[in-house]
Design an enzyme around this catalytic site. Structure first.
Site, mmCIF file in Angstrom:
data_model
loop_
_atom_site.group_PDB
_atom_site.id
_atom_site.type_symbol
_atom_site.label_atom_id
_atom_site.label_comp_id
_atom_site.label_asym_id
_atom_site.label_seq_id
_atom_site.Cartn_x
_atom_site.Cartn_y
_atom_site.Cartn_z
ATOM 1 N N GLY A 1 0.917 -1.159 0.154
ATOM 2 C CA GLY A 1 -0.025 0.036 0.008
ATOM 3 C C GLY A 1 0.605 1.437 0.022
ATOM 4 N N GLY B 1 -0.669 7.910 1.045
ATOM 5 C CA GLY B 1 -0.662 7.903 2.630
ATOM 6 C C GLY B 1 0.653 7.753 3.396
ATOM 7 C CE1 TYR C 1 -8.680 -0.115 10.400
ATOM 8 C CE2 TYR C 1 -9.316 0.728 12.454
ATOM 9 C CZ TYR C 1 -8.389 0.569 11.317
ATOM 10 O OH TYR C 1 -7.369 1.148 11.334
#
Length: 310
Positions: free
Chosen positions: A28, A32, A182
């Site tokens: 990822g 970010g 989550y």
């Protein structure tokens, strides 16, 4: 001398040691805190592999990294953590490219998504945040084990404190709440780290496992928040978030600071660990339950079909 000794509580990207000759894989990393970590590691001389799902977005990230650092050594590896087939393909490709890996940062993640499943039928948050990274780590770990000082860093969250591992409903089929799921996935990240570290120690490995969390970082994860939170978010964002650049510091410290040790967890030093400079932090009592850690490990082995060399 490491700057940690002279500036306690103010560890920054300037304290990242030289990374020349090291190979760092970051999931990822196209956006970010993953992107910010990649930028710092590339600037320090590492070969950085951006393991991402979307080739177009990864291409944009590669362009930005090379534009800011013409000599940066960066690569793209297609990795979709929602598919075990993709995880296996990515691991095979990575192994073909690199005989040794110094650093694996399990950074990618999803947060507060409506209930959906991965290609393999896992609840999306648990399947992506935990099982995808569990499988990928197991498939490439033997490339880290011979390397002195190699590390596996897995990104968790303060949200782990609300998490519970329910073995009777591990995929949230009976009851689903986006915050609940989550929290469980982020708790699983920490339990994975602690159990992996125990196994590495027993094996006498060169590799160590650590965890980190960014606090409240200004990233894209909030896009799946309920509508009311999204509408109000701009009003309280300055109070509860810091930049992605600052949010990447706990990950970078866990990944590179010579004084860190296996099994440690890093996050911001401010109130509630929401903002601040990276320091060693504690995790919930639930995260240290060794029986649950070991059972989660066995369940994850069975669900993914991946074996570990430790």
């Amino acid at each position: 001398m490491n700057a940690t000794a002279t500036r306690p509580g103010r560890w920054t990207a300037a304290d990242v040691p030289d990374q020349t000759g090291r190979v760092a894989v970051i999931t990822g990393a196209n956006t970010g805190i993953g992107f910010e970590a990649a930028k710092v590691l590339a600037a320090r001389g590492a070969t950085v592999v951006l393991a991402c799902r979307n080739p177009d977005r990864a291409g944009d990230a590669l362009a930005r990294l090379t534009a800011s650092n013409a000599v940066a050594r960066v690569e793209f590896l297609r990795l979709d953590l929602t598919s075990l087939a993709s995880v296996r393909e990515a691991a095979a490709e990575l192994r073909a490219r690199h005989s040794e890996i110094d650093l694996l940062i399990n950074n990618a993640g999803v947060m507060w998504t409506p209930r959906s499943t991965t290609a393999d039928g896992f609840e999306l948050q648990f399947g992506t945040n935990h099982l995808g990274h569990f499988a990928f780590t197991g498939l490439v770990l033997d490339r880290l084990l011979p390397v002195t000082g190699s590390r596996v860093v897995t990104v968790s969250s303060v949200g782990h404190r609300t998490g519970r591992i329910d073995f009777d409903d591990l995929q949230s089929e009976r009851k689903y709440g986006r915050h609940r799921a989550y929290g469980a996935s982020k708790l699983a990240n920490l339990m994975f780290t602690y159990e992996l570290q125990r196994r590495l120690e027993v094996a006498g490995a060169n590799t160590v496992a650590l965890a980190a969390h960014p606090g409240g970082a200004g990233t894209e994860l909030v896009r799946n928040a309920p509508r009311l939170i999204r509408r109000l978010y701009p009003l309280f964002e300055p109070l509860v978030t810091q930049s992605a650049e600052r949010g990447a510091l706990p990950t970078l410290r866990a990944a590179t600071d010579p004084v860190t040790r296996g099994g440690e967890y890093y996050g911001p030093d401010g109130i509630g660990e929401v903002k601040g400079f990276p320091k060693r932090v504690g995790s919930s009592a639930r995260s240290h339950d060794k029986l649950v850690q070991r059972r989660l490990w066995q369940e994850s082995l069975q669900l993914t079909g991946v074996t570990f060399p430790v």
